[in-house]
Design an enzyme around this catalytic site. Structure first.
Site, mmCIF file in Angstrom:
data_model
loop_
_atom_site.group_PDB
_atom_site.id
_atom_site.type_symbol
_atom_site.label_atom_id
_atom_site.label_comp_id
_atom_site.label_asym_id
_atom_site.label_seq_id
_atom_site.Cartn_x
_atom_site.Cartn_y
_atom_site.Cartn_z
ATOM 1 N N GLY A 128 0.794 12.804 5.234
ATOM 2 C CA GLY A 128 1.791 11.754 5.410
ATOM 3 C C GLY A 128 1.307 10.499 6.104
ATOM 4 O O GLY A 128 2.106 9.758 6.675
ATOM 5 N N ASN A 177 3.347 4.657 -7.222
ATOM 6 C CA ASN A 177 2.396 5.661 -6.752
ATOM 7 C C ASN A 177 1.193 4.967 -6.130
ATOM 8 O O ASN A 177 0.812 3.864 -6.546
ATOM 9 C CB ASN A 177 1.939 6.517 -7.941
ATOM 10 C CG ASN A 177 0.920 7.576 -7.545
ATOM 11 O OD1 ASN A 177 1.116 8.317 -6.591
ATOM 12 N ND2 ASN A 177 -0.195 7.623 -8.271
ATOM 13 N N GLU A 210 -5.191 1.844 1.301
ATOM 14 C CA GLU A 210 -3.917 2.507 1.014
ATOM 15 C C GLU A 210 -2.815 2.109 1.990
ATOM 16 O O GLU A 210 -1.693 1.744 1.582
ATOM 17 C CB GLU A 210 -4.095 4.021 1.057
ATOM 18 C CG GLU A 210 -5.027 4.547 -0.021
ATOM 19 C CD GLU A 210 -5.196 6.039 0.078
ATOM 20 O OE1 GLU A 210 -4.202 6.740 0.309
ATOM 21 O OE2 GLU A 210 -6.330 6.504 -0.111
ATOM 22 N N ASN A 255 0.153 7.865 4.611
ATOM 23 C CA ASN A 255 0.729 6.737 3.855
ATOM 24 C C ASN A 255 2.202 6.562 4.212
ATOM 25 O O ASN A 255 2.693 5.446 4.368
ATOM 26 C CB ASN A 255 0.575 6.970 2.352
ATOM 27 C CG ASN A 255 -0.806 6.571 1.845
ATOM 28 O OD1 ASN A 255 -1.093 5.382 1.725
ATOM 29 N ND2 ASN A 255 -1.648 7.536 1.592
ATOM 30 N N ASP A 307 -1.407 8.290 -13.619
ATOM 31 C CA ASP A 307 -2.114 7.097 -13.087
ATOM 32 C C ASP A 307 -2.277 6.020 -14.153
ATOM 33 O O ASP A 307 -3.260 5.268 -14.159
ATOM 34 C CB ASP A 307 -3.498 7.499 -12.532
ATOM 35 C CG ASP A 307 -3.412 8.572 -11.475
ATOM 36 O OD1 ASP A 307 -4.348 9.408 -11.399
ATOM 37 O OD2 ASP A 307 -2.399 8.610 -10.745
ATOM 38 N N ARG A 342 9.195 26.210 -14.074
ATOM 39 C CA ARG A 342 8.964 24.827 -13.649
ATOM 40 C C ARG A 342 10.207 23.960 -13.933
ATOM 41 O O ARG A 342 10.573 23.102 -13.138
ATOM 42 C CB ARG A 342 7.744 24.266 -14.395
ATOM 43 C CG ARG A 342 7.315 22.875 -14.099
ATOM 44 C CD ARG A 342 6.834 22.541 -12.724
ATOM 45 N NE ARG A 342 5.864 23.367 -12.093
ATOM 46 C CZ ARG A 342 4.874 22.859 -11.338
ATOM 47 N NH1 ARG A 342 4.721 21.552 -11.242
ATOM 48 N NH2 ARG A 342 4.050 23.655 -10.704
ATOM 49 N N GLN A 372 -8.409 1.005 5.083
ATOM 50 C CA GLN A 372 -8.597 -0.395 4.681
ATOM 51 C C GLN A 372 -7.775 -0.785 3.458
ATOM 52 O O GLN A 372 -7.563 -1.959 3.189
ATOM 53 C CB GLN A 372 -10.086 -0.666 4.395
ATOM 54 C CG GLN A 372 -10.957 -0.535 5.636
ATOM 55 C CD GLN A 372 -12.406 -0.904 5.360
ATOM 56 O OE1 GLN A 372 -12.758 -1.428 4.298
ATOM 57 N NE2 GLN A 372 -13.280 -0.648 6.328
ATOM 58 N N HIS A 378 -2.832 5.415 -5.601
ATOM 59 C CA HIS A 378 -3.970 6.219 -6.061
ATOM 60 C C HIS A 378 -5.224 5.708 -5.357
ATOM 61 O O HIS A 378 -5.438 4.480 -5.309
ATOM 62 C CB HIS A 378 -4.119 6.142 -7.587
ATOM 63 C CG HIS A 378 -5.237 6.994 -8.102
ATOM 64 N ND1 HIS A 378 -5.134 8.369 -8.211
ATOM 65 C CD2 HIS A 378 -6.501 6.668 -8.467
ATOM 66 C CE1 HIS A 378 -6.292 8.843 -8.648
ATOM 67 N NE2 HIS A 378 -7.136 7.839 -8.808
HETATM 68 C C1 GRF Z 1 -4.356 10.155 0.037
HETATM 69 O O1 GRF Z 1 -5.723 10.381 -0.182
HETATM 70 C C2 GRF Z 1 -3.796 9.369 -1.096
HETATM 71 O O2 GRF Z 1 -4.699 8.444 -1.634
HETATM 72 C C3 GRF Z 1 -3.553 10.398 -2.115
HETATM 73 O O3 GRF Z 1 -3.156 11.569 -1.403
HETATM 74 C C4 GRF Z 1 -3.564 11.453 -0.073
HETATM 75 C C5 GRF Z 1 -2.307 11.396 0.730
HETATM 76 O O4 GRF Z 1 -2.584 11.278 2.021
HETATM 77 N N1 GRF Z 1 -2.530 9.958 -3.038
HETATM 78 P P1 GRF Z 1 -1.341 11.235 3.052
HETATM 79 O O5 GRF Z 1 -0.489 12.460 2.793
HETATM 80 O O6 GRF Z 1 -0.590 9.955 2.772
HETATM 81 O O7 GRF Z 1 -1.997 11.238 4.384
#
Ligand code: GRF
Length: 207
Positions: A12, A108, A181, A14, A151, A66, A179, A110
């Site tokens: 988490g 999303n 995300e 991000n 993606d 699913r 740097q 990536h």
């Molecule tokens: C990160 O490497 C992001 O690029 C990818 O999954 C990971 C998530 O990290 N989509 P976090 O859970 O946000 O720390």
């Protein structure tokens, strides 16, 4: 007020970057309505709970099929009536029905410069392992709209990050997160909150 639901699977960081940007006012008029994870142990859920944000787990492991998991995941999300769904490190393929229902409203992050090192099998550390194996000198991160592919949706923002001598996948992953995300994901949400993102003929224009 932009209502956001975040889908998460892991640490988490991000999500944390988004919540900090909302709290600081960097992202205006936006509310994190809920955080949903497929992984009940995701620390991202703890981060949400710590801020009083509704946080829950909808795990595919709890369903015999699913399709039943997807049904409940969609129901959970619908319950918060989001204007935007953010996949912040969500490692589960989302159902086509969700993509249709929230067309143009799912983004999303990536950890590469799409179209490099993306698509099926490219997630988390695997992305950085592939970048190092290829010997690229520059990598980075991409925020894109989610479409029915993996993606493959229209790109909103990208940010480049240098690959350095001696990088391991872990070191590179951390640099890309720090740097790139954690900067472009909040920035993309800010632009959407300010209604400055236009999708025209499958390409994104920022006003
Ligand atoms: C990160 O490497 C992001 O690029 C990818 O999954 C990971 C998530 O990290 N989509 P976090 O859970 O946000 O720390």
């Amino acid at each position: 007020m932009l209502k956001v639901v975040a889908l998460v699977s892991g640490g988490g960081t991000n999500l944390e970057a988004i919540l900090n940007a909302i709290a600081s006012g960097e992202i205006p008029d936006t509310q994190m309505a809920a955080v949903i994870s497929n992984n009940r142990d995701a620390y991202a859920l703890e981060r949400a709970r710590g801020r009083g944000i509704p946080a829950c787990c909808v795990s595919p492991k709890d369903y015999p099929e699913r399709s039943l998991f997807y049904q409940d995941l969609i129901k959970e999300i619908d319950g918060f009536s989001p204007d935007l769904i953010v996949l912040a490190g969500f490692l589960v393929v989302i159902p086509p029905e969700l993509v249709e229902r929230y067309a143009g409203k799912i983004i999303n992050i990536h950890p590469s410069l799409i179209p490099s090192f993306c698509g099926k099998g490219y997630y988390g550390l695997k992305v950085h392992e592939a970048a190092l194996a290829k010997g690229v000198k520059v990598t980075g991160a991409t925020v894109h709209f989610v479409d029915e592919g993996t993606d493959t949706g229209p790109i909103i923002l990208q940010k480049a990050v240098a690959v350095e001598e001696g990088d391991t996948p872990e070191i590179l992953q951390r640099r890309v997160m720090e740097q790139a995300e954690w900067k472009i994901l909040p920035e993309a949400i800010r632009l959407i909150a300010q209604d400055r993102v236009r999708l025209e003929n499958g390409r994104v224009r920022i006003l």
